[in-house]
Design an enzyme around this catalytic site. Structure first.
Site, PDB file in Angstrom:
ATOM      1  N   HIS A 130      81.969   8.893  29.380  1.00  0.00           N
ATOM      2  CA  HIS A 130      80.721   9.579  29.096  1.00  0.00           C
ATOM      3  C   HIS A 130      80.058   9.873  30.444  1.00  0.00           C
ATOM      4  O   HIS A 130      80.140   9.085  31.375  1.00  0.00           O
ATOM      5  CB  HIS A 130      79.826   8.659  28.254  1.00  0.00           C
ATOM      6  CG  HIS A 130      78.535   9.282  27.825  1.00  0.00           C
ATOM      7  ND1 HIS A 130      78.439  10.082  26.715  1.00  0.00           N
ATOM      8  CD2 HIS A 130      77.298   9.222  28.358  1.00  0.00           C
ATOM      9  CE1 HIS A 130      77.188  10.489  26.576  1.00  0.00           C
ATOM     10  NE2 HIS A 130      76.476   9.982  27.572  1.00  0.00           N
ATOM     11  N   CYS A 152      74.858  14.942  27.547  1.00  0.00           N
ATOM     12  CA  CYS A 152      74.441  13.702  26.882  1.00  0.00           C
ATOM     13  C   CYS A 152      73.337  14.023  25.869  1.00  0.00           C
ATOM     14  O   CYS A 152      73.580  14.723  24.898  1.00  0.00           O
ATOM     15  CB  CYS A 152      74.000  12.694  27.952  1.00  0.00           C
ATOM     16  SG  CYS A 152      73.513  11.080  27.330  1.00  0.00           S
ATOM     17  N   ASP A 165      84.884   7.871  25.740  1.00  0.00           N
ATOM     18  CA  ASP A 165      83.524   7.840  25.191  1.00  0.00           C
ATOM     19  C   ASP A 165      83.567   7.655  23.669  1.00  0.00           C
ATOM     20  O   ASP A 165      83.309   8.573  22.896  1.00  0.00           O
ATOM     21  CB  ASP A 165      82.807   9.142  25.553  1.00  0.00           C
ATOM     22  CG  ASP A 165      81.335   9.135  25.216  1.00  0.00           C
ATOM     23  OD1 ASP A 165      80.809   8.086  24.798  1.00  0.00           O
ATOM     24  OD2 ASP A 165      80.696  10.195  25.373  1.00  0.00           O
TER      25      ASP A 165
END
Length: 286
Positions: free
Chosen positions: A253, A175, A222
């Site tokens: 995600h 991330c 995502d």
């Protein structure tokens, strides 16, 4: 779970959306305050699941270390094989939640595969990652981008100064950390391998600077992060950069985060991790 709810939580964790506003919209999507309260624990992190490699595993040596950053003393969680010897090193880059039990566990997983694994705490300039989630969000918003990048670059200087390091280095980020992994690939010419999990891509103009072998993991659901894939891949191809790119169908995600129950995808996480460790063994040795 309704994809709109997962997307809302993603917005809350990655954009300046206040918790009150998040909960109000969650209530609208679920239909009632009671329903929103029932869904919330499924969205939020549960660190009880974050210990696949125990902190006291006798196969590992664990250290809490410090190293000199850009005008600050950086803190880091380090794990390495307990057996004497020299090992290649991997910098583990946390999500936008700082150092937590999940990232410490990931660091131990890397070490168990035969590497010195170091997870720097990006929030070291504020004294380290606090326990309050809202304070963590505030601190991330206050980070100086240039100094933060330098703090991670200097992690490699620290690792190479260790007598137990072979000098071969890689990084893996998730991330927020995935975006940093891409930035390190651009800004650390000596880096041998960089793995980015669902992280923002580097600017196309900077791609020719990359010397490391790249591995890029994305969840097909995502949309926010995946919007940057085409331009990045085009730039990588044009510059002749060695890379592997995987988009996993049905994955969200944060699919690798086993402490995030609604987004964790065990099968995809296992496959991506096998590919990640395989890349490090090939490019760094072990």
């Amino acid at each position: 779970m309704d994809q709109r709810i997962i997307n809302l939580f993603d917005e809350y964790t990655h954009k300046p959306l206040k918790r009150d506003d998040f909960f109000k919209r969650l209530t609208q999507l679920t239909g009632s305050t009671a329903a929103a309260m029932a869904v919330l624990p499924l969205l939020e992190i549960n660190y009880a699941h974050a210990s696949t490699v125990k902190p006291n595993d006798e196969r590992l040596t664990i250290e809490n270390i410090t190293y000199e950053g850009d005008g600050t003393q950086m803190k880091g969680y380090l794990a390495r094989p307990a057996a004497p010897g020299n090992y290649p090193a991997v910098v583990v880059i946390h999500e936008n939640r700082g150092i937590n039990p999940h990232i410490e566990d990931v660091t131990r997983r890397v070490a168990l595969a035969g590497f010195i694994a170091l997870a720097p705490d990006a929030l070291s300039p504020f004294g380290g990652t606090p326990t309050d989630a809202e304070q963590i969000r505030t601190y991330f918003g206050q980070l100086d981008a240039k100094k933060n990048l330098n703090n991670y670059i200097k992690a490699f200087d620290y690792l190479k100064s260790r007598k137990d390091c072979t000098g071969k280095t890689g990084c893996v980020g998730f991330c927020w950390g995935g975006a940093m992994a891409n930035q390190l690939a651009v800004n650390v010419p000596s880096l041998n391998a960089a793995v980015a999990y669902y992280g923002r891509q580097a600017d196309a103009a900077d791609v020719p600077k990359i010397k490391a072998k790249l591995m890029l993991h994305y969840g097909a659901l995502d949309e926010r992060i995946n919007a940057g894939i085409p331009a990045y891949e085009e730039a990588l191809k044009k510059a002749g950069i060695k890379y592997e790119l995987y988009v996993y169908e049905g994955a969200q995600h944060a699919f690798n985060n086993d402490s995030a129950p609604t987004r964790y995808n065990e099968a995809v996480a296992k496959l991506a991790w096998e590919r990640t460790i395989g890349l490090f063994k090939k490019e760094l040795g072990s």
